[in-house]
Design a protein around this motif. Structure first.
Motif, PDB file in Angstrom:
ATOM      1  N   MET A   1       0.832  -1.187   0.000  1.00 25.99           N
ATOM      2  CA  MET A   1       0.000   0.000   0.000  1.00 25.99           C
ATOM      3  C   MET A   1       0.874   1.247   0.000  1.00 25.99           C
ATOM      4  N   LEU A   2       0.361   2.304  -0.577  1.00 26.98           N
ATOM      5  CA  LEU A   2       1.087   3.574  -0.577  1.00 26.98           C
ATOM      6  C   LEU A   2       1.128   4.138   0.837  1.00 26.98           C
ATOM      7  N   SER A   3       2.268   4.652   1.212  1.00 25.42           N
ATOM      8  CA  SER A   3       2.420   5.250   2.538  1.00 25.42           C
ATOM      9  C   SER A   3       1.702   6.583   2.612  1.00 25.42           C
ATOM     10  N   ARG A   4       1.116   6.855   3.766  1.00 22.29           N
ATOM     11  CA  ARG A   4       0.544   8.177   4.002  1.00 22.29           C
ATOM     12  C   ARG A   4       1.689   9.186   4.030  1.00 22.29           C
ATOM     13  N   ILE A   5       1.354  10.444   3.887  1.00 20.77           N
ATOM     14  CA  ILE A   5       2.366  11.499   3.762  1.00 20.77           C
ATOM     15  C   ILE A   5       3.347  11.496   4.935  1.00 20.77           C
ATOM     16  N   LEU A   6       2.850  11.568   6.159  1.00 18.66           N
ATOM     17  CA  LEU A   6       3.762  11.639   7.311  1.00 18.66           C
ATOM     18  C   LEU A   6       4.540  10.340   7.489  1.00 18.66           C
ATOM     19  N   ASP A   7       3.907   9.210   7.195  1.00 11.84           N
ATOM     20  CA  ASP A   7       4.621   7.933   7.274  1.00 11.84           C
ATOM     21  C   ASP A   7       5.760   7.886   6.260  1.00 11.84           C
ATOM     22  N   PHE A   8       5.497   8.357   5.041  1.00  9.50           N
ATOM     23  CA  PHE A   8       6.531   8.367   4.013  1.00  9.50           C
ATOM     24  C   PHE A   8       7.684   9.287   4.419  1.00  9.50           C
ATOM     25  N   ALA A   9       7.347  10.452   4.976  1.00  4.95           N
ATOM     26  CA  ALA A   9       8.388  11.375   5.442  1.00  4.95           C
ATOM     27  C   ALA A   9       9.282  10.684   6.464  1.00  4.95           C
ATOM     28  N   ARG A  10       8.687   9.950   7.383  1.00  5.52           N
ATOM     29  CA  ARG A  10       9.477   9.259   8.409  1.00  5.52           C
ATOM     30  C   ARG A  10      10.300   8.113   7.828  1.00  5.52           C
ATOM     31  N   GLU A  11       9.767   7.424   6.825  1.00  3.73           N
ATOM     32  CA  GLU A  11      10.539   6.376   6.168  1.00  3.73           C
ATOM     33  C   GLU A  11      11.811   6.970   5.552  1.00  3.73           C
ATOM     34  N   LEU A  12      11.658   8.101   4.875  1.00  2.00           N
ATOM     35  CA  LEU A  12      12.808   8.760   4.254  1.00  2.00           C
ATOM     36  C   LEU A  12      13.847   9.164   5.296  1.00  2.00           C
ATOM     37  N   LEU A  13      13.380   9.667   6.425  1.00  2.00           N
ATOM     38  CA  LEU A  13      14.288  10.088   7.491  1.00  2.00           C
ATOM     39  C   LEU A  13      14.998   8.886   8.106  1.00  2.00           C
ATOM     40  N   ALA A  14      14.243   7.849   8.430  1.00  2.00           N
ATOM     41  CA  ALA A  14      14.828   6.672   9.076  1.00  2.00           C
ATOM     42  C   ALA A  14      15.918   6.043   8.219  1.00  2.00           C
TER      43      ALA A  14
ATOM     44  N   LYS B   1      19.307  15.289  -5.332  1.00  2.87           N
ATOM     45  CA  LYS B   1      18.115  14.740  -5.974  1.00  2.87           C
ATOM     46  C   LYS B   1      16.923  15.289  -5.202  1.00  2.87           C
ATOM     47  N   VAL B   2      15.887  15.717  -5.909  1.00  2.00           N
ATOM     48  CA  VAL B   2      14.699  16.272  -5.262  1.00  2.00           C
ATOM     49  C   VAL B   2      13.485  15.444  -5.674  1.00  2.00           C
ATOM     50  N   LEU B   3      12.726  15.015  -4.673  1.00  2.04           N
ATOM     51  CA  LEU B   3      11.548  14.186  -4.876  1.00  2.04           C
ATOM     52  C   LEU B   3      10.315  14.923  -4.384  1.00  2.04           C
ATOM     53  N   ARG B   4       9.204  14.773  -5.105  1.00  2.00           N
ATOM     54  CA  ARG B   4       7.904  15.283  -4.646  1.00  2.00           C
ATOM     55  C   ARG B   4       6.973  14.090  -4.561  1.00  2.00           C
ATOM     56  N   TYR B   5       6.387  13.872  -3.388  1.00  2.00           N
ATOM     57  CA  TYR B   5       5.484  12.744  -3.146  1.00  2.00           C
ATOM     58  C   TYR B   5       4.152  13.307  -2.694  1.00  2.00           C
ATOM     59  N   GLU B   6       3.107  13.003  -3.476  1.00  3.40           N
ATOM     60  CA  GLU B   6       1.804  13.561  -3.122  1.00  3.40           C
ATOM     61  C   GLU B   6       0.683  12.701  -3.672  1.00  3.40           C
ATOM     62  N   PHE B   7      -0.481  12.873  -3.071  1.00  4.27           N
ATOM     63  CA  PHE B   7      -1.703  12.259  -3.565  1.00  4.27           C
ATOM     64  C   PHE B   7      -2.478  13.336  -4.309  1.00  4.27           C
ATOM     65  N   ILE B   8      -2.782  13.081  -5.565  1.00  6.43           N
ATOM     66  CA  ILE B   8      -3.366  14.123  -6.404  1.00  6.43           C
ATOM     67  C   ILE B   8      -4.885  14.049  -6.521  1.00  6.43           C
ATOM     68  N   ASN B   9      -5.492  13.064  -5.874  1.00  5.93           N
ATOM     69  CA  ASN B   9      -6.945  12.950  -5.952  1.00  5.93           C
ATOM     70  C   ASN B   9      -7.619  13.192  -4.594  1.00  5.93           C
ATOM     71  N   GLN B  10      -6.987  13.978  -3.736  1.00  7.74           N
ATOM     72  CA  GLN B  10      -7.572  14.292  -2.432  1.00  7.74           C
ATOM     73  C   GLN B  10      -8.017  15.740  -2.389  1.00  7.74           C
ATOM     74  N   ARG B  11      -9.057  15.991  -1.613  1.00  8.13           N
ATOM     75  CA  ARG B  11      -9.627  17.328  -1.488  1.00  8.13           C
ATOM     76  C   ARG B  11      -8.863  18.182  -0.470  1.00  8.13           C
ATOM     77  N   ASN B  12      -9.161  19.467  -0.510  1.00  4.80           N
ATOM     78  CA  ASN B  12      -8.746  20.416   0.527  1.00  4.80           C
ATOM     79  C   ASN B  12      -7.237  20.590   0.653  1.00  4.80           C
ATOM     80  N   SER B  13      -6.553  20.766  -0.451  1.00  6.36           N
ATOM     81  CA  SER B  13      -5.113  21.070  -0.430  1.00  6.36           C
ATOM     82  C   SER B  13      -4.332  20.106   0.460  1.00  6.36           C
ATOM     83  N   PRO B  14      -4.282  18.830   0.115  1.00  5.52           N
ATOM     84  CA  PRO B  14      -3.575  17.870   0.971  1.00  5.52           C
ATOM     85  C   PRO B  14      -2.076  18.146   0.995  1.00  5.52           C
ATOM     86  N   PRO B  15      -1.442  17.907   2.132  1.00  8.53           N
ATOM     87  CA  PRO B  15       0.004  18.131   2.211  1.00  8.53           C
ATOM     88  C   PRO B  15       0.754  17.178   1.290  1.00  8.53           C
ATOM     89  N   PHE B  16       1.986  17.556   0.969  1.00  4.95           N
ATOM     90  CA  PHE B  16       2.854  16.692   0.179  1.00  4.95           C
ATOM     91  C   PHE B  16       4.266  16.780   0.736  1.00  4.95           C
TER      92      PHE B  16
END
Length: 184
Positions: A1-14, A162-177
């Motif tokens: 499954m795709l990681s939620r935004i904050l979970d993905f951020a923590r994966e990158l940090l870890a 290297k710069v990465l942008r990770y986001e969900f593009i089908n969510q309402r209300n300006s979702p964080p990325f």
């Protein structure tokens, strides 16, 4: 499954922070990221946590105390973070842009201070290290910050980072990325 935004951020940090490493929480907020960073660095490592609001540092200190963890808490803007870091290099930094949840929504991060902080922390970042930025833009200052941050990140030389942008593009209300910058 795709990681939620904050979970993905923590994966990158870890992945970037070794035991005994050095990490920066550029926006302490309520201390969630600071505590997470201490779990990555372990007791032999160092975590610096910055916020301009006394309440944020109080909240962070309480969270750390409850968990039996420690970090250096600094009441200053993240644009000055590099001047506090004693180590020659850092492994990672995290930013959660916007305002302190449950607080005054007029006190926010700004594009000028955030971009300056990223520039100065990039200079301290070791090869393979990462700066992870969670961009919240569902408020006026957040939209301005996003609109300045994206061209800045896109302009960083690919030979150096290297710069990465990770986001969900089908969510309402300006979702964080997530923007992640990894030093080569």
């Amino acid at each position: 499954m795709l990681s939620r935004i904050l979970d993905f951020a923590r994966e990158l940090l870890a992945e970037a922070i070794p035991a005994g490493g050095t990490a920066i929480d550029a926006t302490a907020g309520n201390g969630h990221d600071t505590l997470f960073l201490t779990s990555c660095t372990g007791p032999a490592g160092k975590v610096y946590s910055f916020d301009i609001q006394e309440q944020a540092l109080h909240n962070t200190a309480a969270r750390l105390k409850e968990a039996g963890a420690a970090a250096e808490l600094i009441q200053d803007s993240h644009e000055n973070a590099a001047s506090y870091i004693k180590e020659a290099a850092i492994d990672a930094a995290v930013f959660n842009l916007g305002y302190l949840p449950g607080s005054d929504k007029t006190i926010t991060t700004t594009s000028s201070s955030t971009i300056q902080a990223i520039k100065s922390l990039l200079e301290k970042l070791r090869p393979g290290g990462r700066i992870v930025i969670v961009v919240y833009y569902g408020h006026p200052e957040g939209m301005q910050e996003k609109d300045a941050l994206l061209p800045f990140a896109a302009s960083l030389p690919q030979e150096e980072v290297k710069v990465l942008r990770y986001e969900f593009i089908n969510q309402r209300n300006s979702p964080p990325f997530v923007l992640a910058v990894e030093k080569r």
